[in-house]
Motif scaffolding. Structure first.
Motif, mmCIF file in Angstrom:
data_model
loop_
_atom_site.group_PDB
_atom_site.id
_atom_site.type_symbol
_atom_site.label_atom_id
_atom_site.label_comp_id
_atom_site.label_asym_id
_atom_site.label_seq_id
_atom_site.Cartn_x
_atom_site.Cartn_y
_atom_site.Cartn_z
ATOM 1 N N GLU A 295 6.150 -0.731 0.435
ATOM 2 C CA GLU A 295 7.203 -0.484 1.432
ATOM 3 C C GLU A 295 7.518 -1.768 2.202
ATOM 4 N N GLU B 208 0.883 1.831 -1.225
ATOM 5 C CA GLU B 208 2.211 2.251 -0.738
ATOM 6 C C GLU B 208 2.689 1.438 0.460
ATOM 7 N N GLY C 9 7.830 6.139 -6.379
ATOM 8 C CA GLY C 9 7.501 6.057 -4.960
ATOM 9 C C GLY C 9 7.993 7.226 -4.137
ATOM 10 N N GLN D 8 7.452 9.904 5.425
ATOM 11 C CA GLN D 8 7.878 8.641 4.801
ATOM 12 C C GLN D 8 9.400 8.545 4.669
#
Length: 452
Positions: free
Chosen positions: A75, A71, A116, A3
């Protein structure tokens, strides 16, 4: 994929199931319509939508970040906002539109800073710093964009945001969450935020200034030059804040800035350092330290180079004049007397200035060599190694420069006191005691060859 290595382009290529979110009541039908109009459209089409109805899109984005915890979607929305602001940073003002008075526009970004993955944290930090920096100046810090009503949870205040951001940024500088991007991200945001008085205050209270100092070092690659520039920009902003100046004065900041400015060819780096030094020169002993670090010679060298920036040339001239004033003040015998009589000596520039000794050597004869006698007494009474080292050095200068220096110093029984200090535990003291004894035994003719 890791990520942390995601790019905005990769994130924006995703298809988000907006209809599913509407069917589960996580977004409204109005939000769905707005998102479908905006999603996967050309930049010009999106720009038109933001021009026509920007606050509505901001409302939708903030609500998605508030209500959806998947998530991929978080994003995606952060990437949309990031792209929107990158194309036109003035759009950050949309977050402060009066029609959003009932939305807590800061809260989702502040929460995501800690919740996050790295992509989410980095984007949240960047977006939040920009939104905060363009807020209306009448915002007094009590609420963000409006009053919380109907007994709802109180809104995130501007002070909450700024203090929360500083905490996160200091964490990045201490122990980056990403090995290569953590520190540059933190410095980039700090360079924006340190214009804020509350950020300067909380950054100093968090002991953040010392985290900047190691980053002030000569740079060669494009990325490292940018990081150096933004770090120096942070130091420049802190040079307007007295509590930060106290730390800058007692750390390695000054020598590091001067080292960088000596070797840097990047005009923007040189300019921000010169402006910082100009700000700091009148503060406490910093002007004296600059002279001692041979900044006047560095400024001469910089002035000889071909700079295109007129502000830089003006700042160099101003810095040069300020340094000359400092040298004039620091080299006066009255200043020297005051320092000796207080019994606390330091390596202020006059001690090592040959001109000071040549011009003032006869002044030592005043009141039956009063200042010389006090200087010798200090050798018996002081326990401060720096004071003892400087006193020995000054005695060696007196021996060197006064025609009868050896005889006078011997008559005043200084030799025995200096010899005791040759066994001192501090290397600086022993070095200067040795120099003094050598000059006392060798005399001026040979002592002139001794190197300090």
């Amino acid at each position: 994929m890791d990520q942390a290595e995601l790019t905005t382009e990769q994130v924006l290529s995703r298809d988000i199931p907006w209809e599913t979110y509407m069917s589960t009541k996580l977004i409204s039908s109005t939000s769905l319509q707005l998102l479908r109009r905006y999603d996967h459209r050309s930049e010009s089409h999106r720009a038109q939508l933001l021009d026509d109805d920007g606050p509505s899109y901001v409302r939708v984005f903030v609500r998605v970040l508030r209500d959806i915890f998947k998530e991929d979607t978080i994003e995606y929305v952060l990437a949309l906002i990031d792209e929107m602001l990158a194309a036109n940073p003035k759009r950050a003002r949309l977050f402060h539109d009066s029609t959003l008075a009932d939305e807590d526009t800061y809260e989702p970004f502040l929460r995501l800073l800690w919740k996050g993955n790295w992509y989410i944290q980095e984007k949240s930090c960047k977006i939040l710093a920009l939104i905060v920096s363009v807020r209306p100046k009448n915002q007094n810090g009590v609420v963000s964009n409006g009053e919380a009503s109907n007994g709802k949870k109180p809104f995130t205040t501007i002070d909450d945001v700024l203090i929360g951001l500083v905490k996160w940024l200091c964490e990045q500088l201490k122990k980056p969450f990403h090995p290569t991007r953590g520190v540059p991200t933190a410095i980039n945001c700090l360079a924006t935020l340190l214009k804020e008085p509350v950020v300067r205050s909380s950054f100093v209270q968090a002991d953040g200034v010392k985290l900047l100092v190691p980053l002030i070092s000569p740079a060669s690659t494009q990325q490292s030059i940018q990081l150096l520039y933004e770090t120096c920009l942070c130091i420049w902003l802190l040079s307007y804040y007295e509590p930060a100046i106290e730390y800058l004065a007692t750390s390695r900041t000054l020598p590091r800035l001067i080292d960088v400015v000596k070797s840097s060819t990047k005009e923007k780096v040189v300019r921000v350092i010169v402006l910082t030094l100009k700000n700091l020169m009148s503060k406490g002993t910093l002007g004296a330290q600059m002279v001692d670090l041979q900044l006047p010679q560095v400024v001469q060298s910089l002035k000889a180079q071909a700079w295109s920036d007129e502000d830089l040339l003006e700042a160099l001239n101003s810095l040069e004049e300020g340094l000359k004033d400092n040298i004039r003040k620091l080299s006066s015998f009255d200043m020297y007397k005051q320092e000796v009589l207080l019994g606390h000596l330091d390596w202020s520039p006059m001690h090592k200035d040959p001109l000071f000794w040549r011009e003032n050597i006869t002044n030592f004869e005043e009141n039956d060599f009063q200042i010389l006698r006090v200087l010798i007494t200090i050798l018996d009474t002081s326990s401060d190694p720096r004071t003892l080292a400087v006193a020995c050095y000054d005695l060696s200068q007196f021996i060197q420069n006064h025609p009868a220096g050896r005889i006078i110093v011997t008559d005043l029984k200084a030799k025995e006191r200096v010899m005791k200090l040759m066994n001192h535990e501090n290397a600086e003291v022993t070095k200067n005691a040795l120099l003094c004894i050598q000059r006392l035994f060798l005399g001026a003719k040979y002592a002139s060859f001794l190197q300090v």
